[in-house]
Scaffold this active site. Structure first.
Site: not given
Ligand code: AMP
Ligand code: TRP
Length: 335
Positions: A122, A202, A205
């Site tokens: 980041k 990965k 967004k």
């Molecule tokens: P975040 O949007 O970063 O707060 O992520 C919310 C949840 O989604 C967390 O548990 C992340 O580990 C999971 N997550 C985010 N991106 C992915 C992805 N590409 N594959 C699997 N899990 C994800």
């Protein structure tokens, strides 16, 4: 599970997880996190948090934040988090998160924080200004979990390092001030890491390589048509390797066991082509996401209901958080 002294009933273990208000949720969030959270609702006492204090560690638009938080609550509800069976709340509405975060910075090793790969990624993305808040992000995550004495934390694989950090902070606090917090353990889904549509990074967004939970059927069709598949299958007759194909990974989240088997076998033997495989996935993904999109639209039309859910969650979590903080302050000789 432990026996509750006053009721004689089995007390459920507590699950906690958080999700950032990014304005949209993608199928990586769904398969890595939310879909799995829904399966835990009966067995555990579940608390899910919209982590707006985490979201302000990178540049953002203040005027949009309230809307992003509401969208995140509605998306989680639409995706199956039934507020009758779990608690949904907003991190910044419970100020004890920041109080415990400060306290835990004194139990966190700078050297450990300095090894976090998400911070490195980041800070590369936001070179113009890297805040100390971004550096301390995992401490706030530890505070979120410990504040509710949660023992289980369902997350995607990208949070493994942060969770290990939380465990270390927990051990250090307990060793210094007495046994206060259970050491939180991760729970992973069957698809703990979904790659983006280009299949190189990965799904996220910020990389714009995602399918949103709110994409309409035509958009889903279009995105899947262009999505990368097993690079070894150039011609229709080339046999493929489902294990390295992102389309197959998506089948695991959206298709029935028979269809998953059909896709795996057909790919390995070149019995089916990538177009057939994608068509089946498209049908299943639309069948899963359409009801989510409809429920989201219903919630959007009913703001009072959403506000009520948030208020109830905030109230419950404020009480729990204050109980923990009273104990923490006492143990630390602060009051
Ligand atoms: P975040 O949007 O970063 O707060 O992520 C919310 C949840 O989604 C967390 O548990 C992340 O580990 C999971 N997550 C985010 N991106 C992915 C992805 N590409 N594959 C699997 N899990 C994800
Ligand atoms: N850091 C997590 C992410 O980026 C979100 C999060 C914040 C979280 N606090 C948490 C996850 C506590 C689990 C538990 O996805």
């Amino acid at each position: 599970m432990t026996d509750s002294a006053d009721t004689g009933e089995k007390k459920k273990e507590r699950v906690f997880s958080g999700i950032q208000p990014t304005g949209t949720l993608h199928i990586g969030n769904y398969l890595g996190a939310i879909q799995n959270w829904v399966t835990l609702l009966d067995e555990y006492e579940c608390i899910f948090c919209i982590v707006d204090y985490h979201a302000i560690t990178v540049p953002y638009e203040p005027d949009e934040m309230q809307e992003r938080v509401r969208q995140a609550v509605m998306l989680n509800m639409a995706a199956g988090l039934d507020p009758e069976r779990c608690t949904l709340f907003v991190q910044s509405h419970v100020p004890q998160h920041t109080e415990l975060c400060w306290i835990l910075t004194t139990c966190a090793a700078w050297g450990h924080l300095n090894r976090m790969t998400q911070f490195k990624e980041k800070s590369e993305q936001h070179k113009e200004f890297v805040s100390a808040g971004l550096f301390a992000y995992p401490v706030l995550m530890a505070a979120d979990i410990l504040l509710y004495k949660a023992s289980q934390v369902p997350v995607g694989e990208d949070q493994t390092q942060h969770l290990e950090f939380s465990r270390e902070v927990c051990r250090r606090f307990n060793a210094r001030f007495g046994d206060t917090f259970p050491e939180p353990e991760p729970i992973y889904s069957d698809v703990p890491r979904l790659m983006g549509l280009e299949s190189k990074n990965k799904m996220s967004k910020s990389l714009n390589n995602y399918i949103s939970l709110l994409d309409d059927p035509d958009t889903i069709k279009e995105k899947l048509k262009r999505a990368a598949h097993d690079p070894a299958r150039v011609r229709r007759d080339d046999p493929g390797t489902p294990e390295i194909c992102n389309i197959f990974t998506m089948h695991q989240g959206f298709s029935s066991p028979e269809e998953i088997e059909w896709a795996a076998e057909g790919c390995r033997t070149a019995g089916i082509g990538c177009i057939d495989c994608k068509k089946c996935l498209t049908k299943n993904m639309i069948a899963t996401l359409e009801p989510i999109r409809q429920r989201y639209q219903e919630l959007e039309a009913n703001p009072d209901k959403v506000n009520d859910i948030i208020r109830q969650g905030d109230k419950f979590c404020s009480e729990q958080a204050e109980k923990t903080m009273a104990e923490v302050r006492r143990r630390m000789g602060l009051r």
